[in-house]
Write a protein that holds these residues in place. Structure first.
Motif, PDB file in Angstrom:
ATOM      1  N   GLN A 139       0.840  -1.210   0.000  1.00 41.87           N
ATOM      2  CA  GLN A 139       0.000   0.000   0.000  1.00 41.87           C
ATOM      3  C   GLN A 139       0.870   1.253   0.000  1.00 41.87           C
ATOM      4  OE1 GLN A 139      -3.004   0.236  -0.600  1.00 41.87           O
ATOM      5  NE2 GLN A 139      -3.759  -1.849  -0.315  1.00 41.87           N
ATOM      6  N   ASP A 140       1.893   1.256   0.859  1.00 45.29           N
ATOM      7  CA  ASP A 140       2.795   2.420   0.947  1.00 45.29           C
ATOM      8  C   ASP A 140       3.485   2.677  -0.385  1.00 45.29           C
ATOM      9  OD1 ASP A 140       2.134   2.724   3.545  1.00 45.29           O
ATOM     10  OD2 ASP A 140       4.009   1.966   4.378  1.00 45.29           O
ATOM     11  N   LEU A 141       3.970   1.601  -0.987  1.00 46.10           N
ATOM     12  CA  LEU A 141       4.709   1.753  -2.245  1.00 46.10           C
ATOM     13  C   LEU A 141       3.806   2.230  -3.378  1.00 46.10           C
ATOM     14  CD1 LEU A 141       7.106  -1.307  -2.117  1.00 46.10           C
ATOM     15  CD2 LEU A 141       7.788   1.074  -2.344  1.00 46.10           C
ATOM     16  N   LEU A 142       2.584   1.707  -3.411  1.00 43.83           N
ATOM     17  CA  LEU A 142       1.656   2.137  -4.461  1.00 43.83           C
ATOM     18  C   LEU A 142       1.452   3.646  -4.385  1.00 43.83           C
ATOM     19  CD1 LEU A 142      -1.098  -0.654  -4.437  1.00 43.83           C
ATOM     20  CD2 LEU A 142       0.603  -0.242  -6.206  1.00 43.83           C
ATOM     21  N   GLU A 143       1.328   4.150  -3.133  1.00 46.51           N
ATOM     22  CA  GLU A 143       1.128   5.592  -2.964  1.00 46.51           C
ATOM     23  C   GLU A 143       2.380   6.379  -3.316  1.00 46.51           C
ATOM     24  OE1 GLU A 143      -0.703   7.303   0.505  1.00 46.51           O
ATOM     25  OE2 GLU A 143      -1.847   5.438   0.797  1.00 46.51           O
ATOM     26  N   THR A 144       3.514   5.919  -2.759  1.00 45.75           N
ATOM     27  CA  THR A 144       4.771   6.645  -3.001  1.00 45.75           C
ATOM     28  C   THR A 144       5.114   6.718  -4.477  1.00 45.75           C
ATOM     29  OG1 THR A 144       5.553   5.766  -0.918  1.00 45.75           O
ATOM     30  CG2 THR A 144       7.212   6.751  -2.334  1.00 45.75           C
ATOM     31  N   MET A 145       4.863   5.627  -5.175  1.00 43.38           N
ATOM     32  CA  MET A 145       5.255   5.558  -6.578  1.00 43.38           C
ATOM     33  C   MET A 145       4.166   6.057  -7.516  1.00 43.38           C
ATOM     34  SD  MET A 145       8.265   4.454  -6.798  1.00 43.38           S
ATOM     35  CE  MET A 145       9.406   4.066  -5.513  1.00 43.38           C
ATOM     36  N   GLY A 146       3.059   6.515  -6.950  1.00 43.01           N
ATOM     37  CA  GLY A 146       1.968   7.016  -7.782  1.00 43.01           C
ATOM     38  C   GLY A 146       1.325   5.927  -8.621  1.00 43.01           C
ATOM     39  N   LEU A 147       1.230   4.730  -8.028  1.00 37.72           N
ATOM     40  CA  LEU A 147       0.683   3.598  -8.790  1.00 37.72           C
ATOM     41  C   LEU A 147      -0.688   3.149  -8.275  1.00 37.72           C
ATOM     42  CD1 LEU A 147       3.958   1.455  -9.015  1.00 37.72           C
ATOM     43  CD2 LEU A 147       2.761   2.451 -10.960  1.00 37.72           C
ATOM     44  N   SER A 148      -1.222   3.891  -7.289  1.00 41.68           N
ATOM     45  CA  SER A 148      -2.465   3.435  -6.648  1.00 41.68           C
ATOM     46  C   SER A 148      -3.590   3.187  -7.646  1.00 41.68           C
ATOM     47  CB  SER A 148      -2.927   4.470  -5.625  1.00 41.68           C
ATOM     48  OG  SER A 148      -1.965   4.564  -4.616  1.00 41.68           O
ATOM     49  N   GLU A 149      -3.738   4.094  -8.616  1.00 41.41           N
ATOM     50  CA  GLU A 149      -4.868   3.925  -9.543  1.00 41.41           C
ATOM     51  C   GLU A 149      -4.650   2.809 -10.567  1.00 41.41           C
ATOM     52  OE1 GLU A 149      -5.457   7.054 -12.585  1.00 41.41           O
ATOM     53  OE2 GLU A 149      -3.899   8.151 -11.476  1.00 41.41           O
ATOM     54  N   TYR A 150      -3.422   2.275 -10.585  1.00 45.84           N
ATOM     55  CA  TYR A 150      -3.135   1.179 -11.526  1.00 45.84           C
ATOM     56  C   TYR A 150      -2.935  -0.147 -10.787  1.00 45.84           C
ATOM     57  CZ  TYR A 150      -1.922   5.420 -14.038  1.00 45.84           C
ATOM     58  OH  TYR A 150      -1.945   6.674 -14.584  1.00 45.84           O
ATOM     59  N   SER A 151      -3.340  -0.182  -9.512  1.00 39.70           N
ATOM     60  CA  SER A 151      -2.991  -1.328  -8.670  1.00 39.70           C
ATOM     61  C   SER A 151      -3.507  -2.660  -9.226  1.00 39.70           C
ATOM     62  CB  SER A 151      -3.503  -1.111  -7.255  1.00 39.70           C
ATOM     63  OG  SER A 151      -4.898  -0.965  -7.291  1.00 39.70           O
ATOM     64  N   GLU A 152      -4.696  -2.663  -9.822  1.00 38.81           N
ATOM     65  CA  GLU A 152      -5.255  -3.927 -10.299  1.00 38.81           C
ATOM     66  C   GLU A 152      -5.031  -4.145 -11.793  1.00 38.81           C
ATOM     67  OE1 GLU A 152      -6.053  -6.312  -8.308  1.00 38.81           O
ATOM     68  OE2 GLU A 152      -5.612  -4.889  -6.709  1.00 38.81           O
ATOM     69  N   LYS A 153      -4.356  -3.214 -12.414  1.00 38.52           N
ATOM     70  CA  LYS A 153      -4.073  -3.356 -13.832  1.00 38.52           C
ATOM     71  C   LYS A 153      -2.922  -4.337 -14.031  1.00 38.52           C
ATOM     72  CE  LYS A 153      -4.637  -0.081 -17.525  1.00 38.52           C
ATOM     73  NZ  LYS A 153      -4.350   1.192 -18.094  1.00 38.52           N
ATOM     74  N   LYS A 154      -3.003  -5.126 -15.090  1.00 32.29           N
ATOM     75  CA  LYS A 154      -1.888  -6.032 -15.370  1.00 32.29           C
ATOM     76  C   LYS A 154      -0.653  -5.206 -15.723  1.00 32.29           C
ATOM     77  CE  LYS A 154      -4.213 -10.225 -16.615  1.00 32.29           C
ATOM     78  NZ  LYS A 154      -4.609 -11.171 -17.641  1.00 32.29           N
ATOM     79  N   ALA A 155       0.501  -5.644 -15.243  1.00 36.02           N
ATOM     80  CA  ALA A 155       1.729  -4.862 -15.448  1.00 36.02           C
ATOM     81  C   ALA A 155       2.030  -4.663 -16.932  1.00 36.02           C
ATOM     82  CB  ALA A 155       2.893  -5.549 -14.756  1.00 36.02           C
ATOM     83  N   GLY A 156       1.627  -5.637 -17.743  1.00 38.46           N
ATOM     84  CA  GLY A 156       1.871  -5.538 -19.183  1.00 38.46           C
ATOM     85  C   GLY A 156       1.089  -4.409 -19.841  1.00 38.46           C
ATOM     86  N   GLN A 157       0.017  -3.952 -19.166  1.00 33.89           N
ATOM     87  CA  GLN A 157      -0.809  -2.880 -19.734  1.00 33.89           C
ATOM     88  C   GLN A 157      -0.331  -1.491 -19.303  1.00 33.89           C
ATOM     89  OE1 GLN A 157      -4.547  -4.195 -18.176  1.00 33.89           O
ATOM     90  NE2 GLN A 157      -5.001  -5.470 -19.950  1.00 33.89           N
ATOM     91  N   LEU A 158       0.679  -1.436 -18.437  1.00 34.20           N
ATOM     92  CA  LEU A 158       1.166  -0.133 -17.962  1.00 34.20           C
ATOM     93  C   LEU A 158       2.070   0.513 -19.014  1.00 34.20           C
ATOM     94  CD1 LEU A 158       2.200  -1.045 -14.284  1.00 34.20           C
ATOM     95  CD2 LEU A 158       0.050  -0.045 -15.059  1.00 34.20           C
ATOM     96  N   SER A 159       2.139   1.835 -18.941  1.00 35.31           N
ATOM     97  CA  SER A 159       3.047   2.548 -19.854  1.00 35.31           C
ATOM     98  C   SER A 159       4.487   2.268 -19.440  1.00 35.31           C
ATOM     99  CB  SER A 159       2.778   4.047 -19.788  1.00 35.31           C
ATOM    100  OG  SER A 159       3.202   4.524 -18.525  1.00 35.31           O
ATOM    101  N   TYR A 160       5.424   2.643 -20.316  1.00 33.08           N
ATOM    102  CA  TYR A 160       6.847   2.407 -20.057  1.00 33.08           C
ATOM    103  C   TYR A 160       7.274   3.062 -18.732  1.00 33.08           C
ATOM    104  CZ  TYR A 160      11.691   1.577 -21.404  1.00 33.08           C
ATOM    105  OH  TYR A 160      12.987   1.122 -21.451  1.00 33.08           O
TER     106      TYR A 160
END
Lengths: 259, 323
Positions: free
Chosen positions: B123-144
């Motif tokens: 949870q902490d890392l998702l917030e720190t890295m600004g990834l909270s809104e992509y938490s359930e997205k498959k990593a392959g669908q994320l931008s570079y």
């Protein structure tokens, strides 16, 4: 909210923690690979198609075909996950991600083997249930059948993991190598023709295939005549499993040297 | 913030060498990095930067010499070393088929972090890295850029004491690079030691306390970015633009006329390296007059790290200096 980077204390390798890491690797593999089309084709459709290609039209009782079908499904399914997942992960460099972590090579090999064993177990149970429910197969010795399916999977899965450590990082090349080994082996392991009906030279060859012992146990468990006997088959399968596992660890250790 | 321990260096390379057949990738390098430092490893592609990281992580065995992390030998104490270091490789090697959270949780499990703690760190890392809104997205669908952030999150999930960053902003657009650098600066305040390999001079200048310049497997200088620049007094640069392009003979003639060490053709101009800018400018005017050239632009530049590299290696920088 910030991440607190606490002073990390160096971990010493421990058996229980390594085992937990193996399970984590196995669960990750299950999530990623079990439903990949290549796994489903080479692990399930391929053995079923081959089996029916060689057995349809033969004048035998349907239930007599099931030990072979179960053994072939076990053989193909349990040896498919490792040879697909390892080169795939090496190709995408996600395998490196595991090597970055404090995970021993044996824990890594065990994790890969566990995921293959579970897949093989699930797939082997399907033809067994079909045989029992629809084709009149009956279990005459549940323990021996269990040993055949369980130890068979655990032992033969290591063969798949070992093959995955050879050759290229391209999954298709490793699958090619795998099938070059699997296809001749299935004819020498009592799957289509019981070992005692094979010619003398083929019987000797069958001793060197772990699949022969798994097939023999499954035949015995389903009430058909066996060749090696449950005790010898179980012990030899365990020996094969240990040797193949050690070979996997040695191969992966060589990778880890990066030479 | 992490407290400093006794004087053991965070990283220490002792005559570290790695040969691949007849090729020497790392050639007897020695250096040490203090706890809490951001240490830059600067050099062109193929200089031996990534191999050095792999040697510290025992991903490849040294041919000779030793790599130590907080006094632990990377070969003999491989598991212990890996438990206190994190690595962000040059590619974002995340598991594309599973979600962002699953990637972080899986990595945490490899470091033996308990389930409850795993969830909290995730949870902490998702917030720190600004990834909270992509938490359930498959990593392959994320931008570079988001994959890069995820790779960083995975590398620090176990609160490592040392983080190796191999070209952390390579291939990212300017805004993503800036965000990643900002994240690294924030993490620095927690006392973590960073070992940053880059061929990006500005990045090294901006982030690092000290920089080692590596070329062809050898360290040719180690110092603060400022001192490296100051010591490179002979790397002062005059940038001159003529009304036409000079051929090779003219370039040679220009260099032979004055106190120039080197001429580097740029897009529309020429960089002239000199130890005496005043005399050098006179020579440029004289050259222009005698060759019937018009000077369209003339600048004296403070030496950049790239200029320092050119001076130290006595060859043209074969890598970019983009920010």
């Amino acid at each position: 909210m910030e991440v607190t980077l606490d002073a990390g204390v160096p971990q010493k390798p421990g058996v229980l923690s390594e085992l937990m890491k193996s399970f984590s690797i196995a669960i990750k593999d299950m999530k990623i690979y079990y439903f990949k089309p290549a796994i489903l084709i080479f692990g399930i459709l391929f053995p079923v198609a081959i089996f029916f290609a060689f057995t349809v039209g033969r004048n035998v009782d349907a239930s007599a075909l099931f030990p072979g079908l179960i053994a072939l499904t076990l053989f193909f399914s349990t040896t498919t996950v490792g040879p697909f997942s390892m080169p795939w992960e090496r190709l995408n460099r996600t395998f490196e991600r595991i090597l970055f972590a404090p995970v021993s090579v044996s824990a890594l090999a065990l994790g890969k083997t566990i995921s293959a064993v579970v897949f093989g177990l699930i797939m082997s149970v399907v033809p067994l249930l079909l045989g029992i429910l629809f084709f009149g197969s009956r279990v005459s010795n549940a323990w021996v059948l269990f040993l055949g399916i369980f130890i068979g999977n655990a032992s033969i899965a290591n063969m798949g993991t070992l093959i995955s450590t050879f050759g290229s990082k391209q999954p298709q090349n490793v699958m090619l190598l795998l099938n070059l080994i699997r296809l001749p082996m299935m004819f020498m392991s009592g799957i289509f023709v019981p070992i005692f009906e094979l010619p003398h030279w083929a019987r000797i060859v069958s001793w060197f295939s772990p699949v022969s012992y798994a097939t023999d146990l499954i035949r015995c468990g389903l009430g058909f005549k066996d060749y090696f006997g449950p005790l010898i088959s179980s012990l030899v399968l365990i020996a094969f499993g240990v040797l193949l596992f050690l070979a996997c660890v040695l191969r992966m250790t060589a990778w880890n040297r990066g030479d | 913030m992490r407290e400093k321990e006794s004087g053991t260096p965070a990283l220490e390379a002792l005559n570290l060498t790695k040969r691949f057949g007849s090729v020497t990738a790392v050639d007897g390098i020695s250096f040490s990095v203090e706890e809490g430092e951001i240490f830059g490893f600067l050099g062109p592609n193929g200089a031996g930067k990534t191999t050095t990281i792999r040697l510290f992580l025992n991903l490849t065995r040294p041919s000779s010499g030793e790599a130590r992390v907080f006094g632990l030998d990377s070969v003999r104490n491989s598991i212990e070393v890996k438990s206190i270091v994190g690595i962000v490789p040059d590619v974002s090697n995340v598991f594309s088929e599973i979600s962002t959270t699953a990637n972080i949780l899986f990595t945490a499990s490899l470091y033996g972090i308990g389930r409850k703690e795993r969830m909290s760190r995730m949870q902490d890392l998702l917030e720190t890295m600004g990834l909270s809104e992509y938490s359930e997205k498959k990593a392959g669908q994320l931008s570079y850029g988001l994959k890069r952030r995820l790779a960083i999150a995975m590398s620090i999930v176990h609160s490592p004491r040392v983080v190796f960053l191999d070209e952390p902003t390579s291939g990212l657009d300017v805004s993503s690079s800036r965000e990643i650098r900002e994240l690294l600066r924030n993490l620095k305040y927690h006392g973590t030691t960073f070992f940053l390999t880059t061929h990006n001079m500005e990045e090294a200048n901006e982030l690092c306390n000290r920089i080692a310049v590596i070329d062809r497997g050898r360290i040719i200088a180690v110092d603060t970015p400022e001192r490296l620049r100051r010591e490179a007094t002979e790397a002062q640069v005059i940038q001159v633009e003529f009304n036409r392009v000079l051929d090779e003979n003219e370039q040679r003639q220009l260099v032979s006329l004055g106190p120039f060490h080197k001429i580097v053709p740029m897009k529309d101009s020429y960089k002239l390296f000199t130890g005496d800018p005043e005399e050098a400018i006179e020579c440029v005017f004289h050259f222009a007059f005698s060759n019937d050239l018009r000077i369209c632009g003339l600048n004296t530049l403070k030496p950049t790290l790239e200029d320092v590299f050119v001076k130290l290696t006595d060859r043209e920088a074969s890598f970019g200096s983009h920010a």
